[in-house]
Design a protein around this motif. Structure first.
Motif, PDB file in Angstrom:
ATOM      1  N   TYR A 146     -11.543   1.115   4.047  1.00 33.02           N
ATOM      2  CA  TYR A 146     -10.627   0.251   4.798  1.00 33.02           C
ATOM      3  C   TYR A 146     -10.454   0.789   6.222  1.00 33.02           C
ATOM      4  O   TYR A 146     -10.337   0.029   7.188  1.00 33.02           O
ATOM      5  CB  TYR A 146      -9.246   0.235   4.139  1.00 33.02           C
ATOM      6  CG  TYR A 146      -9.066  -0.642   2.933  1.00 33.02           C
ATOM      7  CD1 TYR A 146      -8.775  -1.993   3.072  1.00 33.02           C
ATOM      8  CD2 TYR A 146      -9.142  -0.115   1.654  1.00 33.02           C
ATOM      9  CE1 TYR A 146      -8.576  -2.803   1.965  1.00 33.02           C
ATOM     10  CE2 TYR A 146      -8.944  -0.905   0.535  1.00 33.02           C
ATOM     11  CZ  TYR A 146      -8.655  -2.262   0.697  1.00 33.02           C
ATOM     12  OH  TYR A 146      -8.455  -3.050  -0.400  1.00 33.02           O
TER      13      TYR A 146
ATOM     14  N   LEU B 175     -13.054  -0.536  10.201  1.00 29.72           N
ATOM     15  CA  LEU B 175     -12.447  -1.118  11.389  1.00 29.72           C
ATOM     16  C   LEU B 175     -12.713  -0.267  12.622  1.00 29.72           C
ATOM     17  O   LEU B 175     -12.940  -0.794  13.724  1.00 29.72           O
ATOM     18  CB  LEU B 175     -10.938  -1.297  11.172  1.00 29.72           C
ATOM     19  CG  LEU B 175     -10.204  -2.155  12.209  1.00 29.72           C
ATOM     20  CD1 LEU B 175     -10.822  -3.538  12.304  1.00 29.72           C
ATOM     21  CD2 LEU B 175      -8.721  -2.256  11.858  1.00 29.72           C
TER      22      LEU B 175
ATOM     23  N   PHE C 266      -5.075  -0.599  14.069  1.00 35.43           N
ATOM     24  CA  PHE C 266      -4.552  -0.885  12.735  1.00 35.43           C
ATOM     25  C   PHE C 266      -3.219  -1.630  12.745  1.00 35.43           C
ATOM     26  O   PHE C 266      -2.678  -1.920  11.676  1.00 35.43           O
ATOM     27  CB  PHE C 266      -4.436   0.420  11.932  1.00 35.43           C
ATOM     28  CG  PHE C 266      -5.765   1.038  11.626  1.00 35.43           C
ATOM     29  CD1 PHE C 266      -6.496   0.630  10.518  1.00 35.43           C
ATOM     30  CD2 PHE C 266      -6.319   1.986  12.465  1.00 35.43           C
ATOM     31  CE1 PHE C 266      -7.732   1.167  10.244  1.00 35.43           C
ATOM     32  CE2 PHE C 266      -7.560   2.533  12.200  1.00 35.43           C
ATOM     33  CZ  PHE C 266      -8.273   2.126  11.082  1.00 35.43           C
TER      34      PHE C 266
ATOM     35  N   THR D   9      -2.482  -4.617  10.225  1.00 37.79           N
ATOM     36  CA  THR D   9      -3.363  -4.560   9.060  1.00 37.79           C
ATOM     37  C   THR D   9      -2.639  -3.953   7.866  1.00 37.79           C
ATOM     38  O   THR D   9      -1.676  -3.194   8.019  1.00 37.79           O
ATOM     39  CB  THR D   9      -4.622  -3.721   9.346  1.00 37.79           C
ATOM     40  OG1 THR D   9      -4.235  -2.351   9.522  1.00 37.79           O
ATOM     41  CG2 THR D   9      -5.346  -4.211  10.604  1.00 37.79           C
ATOM     42  N   ALA D  10      -3.133  -4.267   6.680  1.00 37.79           N
ATOM     43  CA  ALA D  10      -2.578  -3.647   5.476  1.00 37.79           C
ATOM     44  C   ALA D  10      -2.802  -2.141   5.500  1.00 37.79           C
ATOM     45  O   ALA D  10      -1.926  -1.364   5.097  1.00 37.79           O
ATOM     46  CB  ALA D  10      -3.217  -4.268   4.239  1.00 37.79           C
ATOM     47  N   SER D  11      -3.959  -1.708   5.973  1.00 38.68           N
ATOM     48  CA  SER D  11      -4.246  -0.275   6.040  1.00 38.68           C
ATOM     49  C   SER D  11      -3.229   0.447   6.909  1.00 38.68           C
ATOM     50  O   SER D  11      -2.750   1.533   6.563  1.00 38.68           O
ATOM     51  CB  SER D  11      -5.653  -0.045   6.600  1.00 38.68           C
ATOM     52  OG  SER D  11      -6.640  -0.581   5.755  1.00 38.68           O
TER      53      SER D  11
ATOM     54  N   PHE E 172      -9.675  -7.074  -0.120  1.00 40.23           N
ATOM     55  CA  PHE E 172      -9.268  -7.635   1.170  1.00 40.23           C
ATOM     56  C   PHE E 172      -7.989  -8.471   1.056  1.00 40.23           C
ATOM     57  O   PHE E 172      -7.390  -8.820   2.067  1.00 40.23           O
ATOM     58  CB  PHE E 172     -10.393  -8.503   1.742  1.00 40.23           C
ATOM     59  CG  PHE E 172     -11.610  -7.733   2.146  1.00 40.23           C
ATOM     60  CD1 PHE E 172     -11.660  -7.058   3.362  1.00 40.23           C
ATOM     61  CD2 PHE E 172     -12.709  -7.653   1.312  1.00 40.23           C
ATOM     62  CE1 PHE E 172     -12.782  -6.335   3.733  1.00 40.23           C
ATOM     63  CE2 PHE E 172     -13.851  -6.936   1.672  1.00 40.23           C
ATOM     64  CZ  PHE E 172     -13.878  -6.276   2.891  1.00 40.23           C
TER      65      PHE E 172
ATOM     66  N   ALA F 152      -2.893  -7.473   0.610  1.00 39.13           N
ATOM     67  CA  ALA F 152      -2.184  -7.305   1.870  1.00 39.13           C
ATOM     68  C   ALA F 152      -0.966  -8.225   1.850  1.00 39.13           C
ATOM     69  O   ALA F 152      -0.965  -9.238   1.136  1.00 39.13           O
ATOM     70  CB  ALA F 152      -3.112  -7.656   3.035  1.00 39.13           C
TER      71      ALA F 152
END
Length: 468
Positions: free
Chosen positions: A66, A70, A105, A108-110, A385, A388
């Motif tokens: 993850y 990116l 980031f 983003t969920a990460s 994916f 999230a």
């Protein structure tokens, strides 16, 4: 100094004050419940041996696709993000690359999970940046050296009750056995039967895997019949060591019922290297039917994770191998693909079939209607994916009106990153509270009933669906 957004008590909750009040109360109802993780990829040996965690980059950056995907998309070569290979740059250098890329980031969920880990697991209250890279590396590295910061203690601190791993069918499960027999370990670490490399005849090691499988568990037989016997025997071995499910990371959810003679012919063609692309698809689909049959007979929950184009970028695969960030989702069809299994086993007693997807267009169109009719079918939580915040809200909105709350699996963290488990489960609980709070505010569900539902979704559903 302003409060960290990772510590804000209302993160992910609705912005409307009245709805937020309802969501707060719902979240409080489940916030301290134990974590149930019935599908994930943490190595049981890490917990058995209580292995110290490596440095910050090797723990949080290099193995997390993850994260690396990116940063790679911004133009940084993957080789500069590899902290664990012989030819890799130093871990501090990798961490500097990560910190310089931290603004990528946002949203983003990460980014959300990592902020939560930094705040609650590592006690890191400083925002990452290129300027703070060395200071944050040193702070996390010091934490990793603390005697109390070991996997077993964190397992307890995270309030994990059940953690399932993902295991090769021929694994001896020695780590699971040692943990189960250790009176000092509190909690359950369960193996999961994952036979993908033994079912997919296109896998480069399929022939060698099949030879080993038949030799180890085929009861002295040969050919297709011995192959089925070996799979059945190894499933039984997993059950004896605490397994509750068999997981299948297939290309598509296709299933196919062949007679034994035709299946044996496909099997023999594959072993001789003569199988065609159509043979590959037909054999894998038939073996998914066989896996369903075995689950009906032995009681292992069957989970299906289809729809990922694995290793999409061949040069990256050749250089760095699998699970390096270039697996890309594609559209799937469940209604026709899963029908052969459901024709024969959809109403079978105690058969649990949990269907996941990376194609969220099938949530309301196919999966919710399937789970809303077949007693065996359960909706797998948003995965990969889709695990999230906004995607999880879309999942609830898409499936609930057709299938309600009772037909879902409960949250699945599906992670290799042990320290991210609390962040992921906290995210899910907040999203469930936010969704239910809206239904209460709109007078579609009573507040009293919403409190019962959120406990069922967070705690009772995974216990029920995964037979915990």
């Amino acid at each position: 100094m302003s409060q960290s957004i990772a510590a804000h008590p209302d993160r992910l909750l609705p912005t409307d004050p009245g709805t937020r009040r309802i969501a707060r109360a719902l979240l409080e109802r489940v916030q301290d419940l134990p974590i149930l993780s019935p599908h994930g990829h943490v190595d049981a040996a890490v917990l058995e041996q209580d292995t110290p965690f490596p440095d910050p980059a090797a723990l949080l950056v290099s193995p997390d696709h993850y994260v690396t995907r990116l940063i790679h998309a911004s133009g940084v070569p993957l080789g500069r993000l590899r902290a664990s290979s012989d030819a890799a740059p130093g871990s501090r250098s990798v961490w500097r690359e990560f910190c310089a890329a931290w603004p990528l980031f946002e949203g983003t969920a990460s980014g959300y999970w990592l902020r939560h880990q930094f705040e609650t697991v590592f006690g890191l209250h400083h925002e990452l940046s290129a300027e703070t890279a060395d200071a944050t590396y040193d702070a996390i590295n010091a934490k990793l050296q603390e005697p109390g910061f070991r996997p077993r203690q964190l397992f307890k601190d995270f309030n994990i009750e059940v953690l399932a791993t993902t295991d090769d069918p021929l694994d001896d499960l020695a780590s699971h056995r040692a943990i189960a027999q250790d009176p000092t370990f509190h909690g359950r670490v369960l193996p999961t039967f994952r036979p993908d490399q033994y079912l997919d005849i296109a896998h480069p090691r399929w022939q060698a895997n099949v030879e080993r499988l038949i030799g180890a568990a085929g009861d002295g037989g040969t050919g297709y019949a011995a192959y089925l016997t070996a799979l059945e025997n190894r499933r039984r071995y997993f059950l004896e060591h605490g397994a509750v499910s068999a997981d299948h990371g297939v290309r598509t959810p296709a299933t196919l019922k062949l007679d034994a003679a035709e299946a044996a012919r496909l099997f023999d063609r594959a072993r001789s290297g003569q199988a065609t692309a159509q043979d590959r698809d037909d054999f894998e689909a038939h073996m998914m039917y066989q896996m369903a049959r075995m689950s009906v007979e032995d009681g292992l929950v069957m989970t299906i994770h289809p729809g990922s184009y694995r290793n999409h970028h061949e040069p990256t695969f050749n250089a760095y191998g699998a699970d390096t960030g270039h697996d890309i989702p594609f559209a799937v069809n469940y209604t026709e693909a899963i029908r052969p299994v459901l024709q024969d086993f959809g109403t079978a007693k105690d058969f649990h079939l949990v269907l996941f997807t990376l194609d969220e267009t099938v949530f309301s169109r196919e999966l919710a209607p399937l789970a809303g009719f077949y007693p065996s079918v359960y909706l797998g939580a948003p995965w990969w994916f889709l695990d999230a915040p906004d995607a999880m809200l879309r999942f609830r909105a898409a499936v609930t009106e057709t299938a309600g709350f009772s037909r879902s699996s409960g949250f699945i963290d599906d992670t290799r990153a042990f320290c991210s488990i609390p962040a992921r489960h906290d995210t899910s609980r907040r999203i469930e509270a936010a969704f239910l709070a809206r239904l209460v505010a709109e007078h579609r569900v009573s507040e009293e009933r919403a409190h019962e539902i959120i406990v069922d979704v967070v705690d009772s559903s995974p216990r029920r669906v995964f037979k915990l």
